[in-house]
Design an enzyme around this catalytic site. Structure first.
Site, PDB file in Angstrom:
ATOM      1  N   HIS A  80       0.827  -1.212   0.000  1.00 32.75           N
ATOM      2  CA  HIS A  80       0.000   0.000   0.000  1.00 32.75           C
ATOM      3  C   HIS A  80       0.862   1.263   0.000  1.00 32.75           C
ATOM      4  CE1 HIS A  80      -3.825  -2.179   1.684  1.00 32.75           C
ATOM      5  NE2 HIS A  80      -3.557  -2.476   0.418  1.00 32.75           N
ATOM      6  N   GLU A  82       0.924   3.906   1.857  1.00 29.61           N
ATOM      7  CA  GLU A  82       1.440   4.392   3.143  1.00 29.61           C
ATOM      8  C   GLU A  82       2.689   3.613   3.549  1.00 29.61           C
ATOM      9  OE1 GLU A  82      -1.634   3.326   2.285  1.00 29.61           O
ATOM     10  OE2 GLU A  82      -3.061   3.865   3.847  1.00 29.61           O
ATOM     11  N   CYS A 106      -5.598   1.255   5.848  1.00 30.74           N
ATOM     12  CA  CYS A 106      -6.050  -0.056   6.327  1.00 30.74           C
ATOM     13  C   CYS A 106      -5.355  -0.376   7.651  1.00 30.74           C
ATOM     14  CB  CYS A 106      -5.759  -1.133   5.281  1.00 30.74           C
ATOM     15  SG  CYS A 106      -4.017  -1.631   5.213  1.00 30.74           S
ATOM     16  N   CYS A 109      -1.468  -0.867   7.412  1.00 33.22           N
ATOM     17  CA  CYS A 109      -0.735   0.400   7.292  1.00 33.22           C
ATOM     18  C   CYS A 109      -0.825   1.195   8.589  1.00 33.22           C
ATOM     19  CB  CYS A 109      -1.259   1.212   6.121  1.00 33.22           C
ATOM     20  SG  CYS A 109      -0.827   0.485   4.528  1.00 33.22           S
TER      21      CYS A 109
END
Ligand SMILES: [Zn+2]
Length: 162
Positions: A80, A82, A106, A109
Site C-alpha cells: 500500500h 502508506e 487499512c 498500514c
C-alpha cells in the site's frame, strides 16, 4: 503593503495534491492511492503509491481482485501507498511527522504508521469506513494517540501541463 499573490495553494492542498499525484503512478486498474509524508515544519519527506515490491514486475504479477487461486490476486503481493512511503524514507526518523493519504489507511498500514512515530493522518476518501480493517485502524490510532482528520476539499482544480 505587500503585493504577494493571493491565490497560492494552501499547505493542505499542496500535500494532498502531491499524494494524489503519486497515486497516478499506480498500475492498479481498480485503485490508485497516493501518500505524502511531511515533517512537522512542512517539508516533504517521502511519497508512495500502491504497487508491487521492487523486482516484482507489473507485467508478470496479477492485478486481479478475484480468482479462485489467491496467488492469482493482487492482495498477496501489493504494497500500500502508506507502507511504501514509510519504507521509501531512508533519511532517519519519521517521528512526529504528518501523513497525507487519498484513502483512509487499512489496519496493516495503521500499524506501520503508529510504529514509525507518525503523529497525524490527513485523509481524503473514507469509503471503507464500515469495514473491520478501517474500524481497527481508528481504534489503534485512538489508542496510540495518532490524530486523524478528514481533508476538507477546496474543490480547486489544479492544472499542470507536463
Ligand atoms: Zn494499507
Amino acid at each position: 503593503m505587500s503585493d504577494k499573490r493571493e491565490d497560492y495553494i494552501s499547505w493542505d492542498e499542496y500535500f494532498m495534491a502531491v499524494a494524489k499525484l503519486a497515486g497516478m503512478r499506480s498500475k492498479d486498474p481498480n485503485s490508485q492511492v497516493g501518500c505524502c509524508i511531511v515533517s512537522a515544519d512542512n517539508k516533504i519527506l517521502s511519497m508512495g503509491y500502491n504497487g508491487f515490491p521492487r523486482g516484482c514486475s507489473d507485467d508478470s504479477f496479477p492485478w486481479a481482485r478475484e480468482n479462485p487461486d489467491p496467488l492469482k490476486t493482487k492482495y498477496v503481493y501489493v504494497t500500500h501507498s502508506e507502507l511504501n512511503a514509510i519504507l521509501n524514507y531512508r533519511g532517519g526518523s519519521l517521528e512526529g511527522s504528518k501523513l497525507y493519504v487519498s484513502l483512509f489507511p487499512c489496519n496493516e498500514c495503521a500499524k506501520a504508521i503508529i510504529q514509525a512515530g507518525i503523529r497525524t493522518v490527513i485523509y481524503d476518501d473514507d469509503k471503507y469506513d464500515k469495514t473491520p480493517s478501517v474500524m481497527a485502524s481508528k481504534m489503534m490510532f485512538q489508542a496510540a494517540g495518532v490524530e486523524f482528520r478528514h481533508y476538507k476539499r477546496s474543490n480547486r482544480k489544479l492544472v499542470i501541463t507536463v
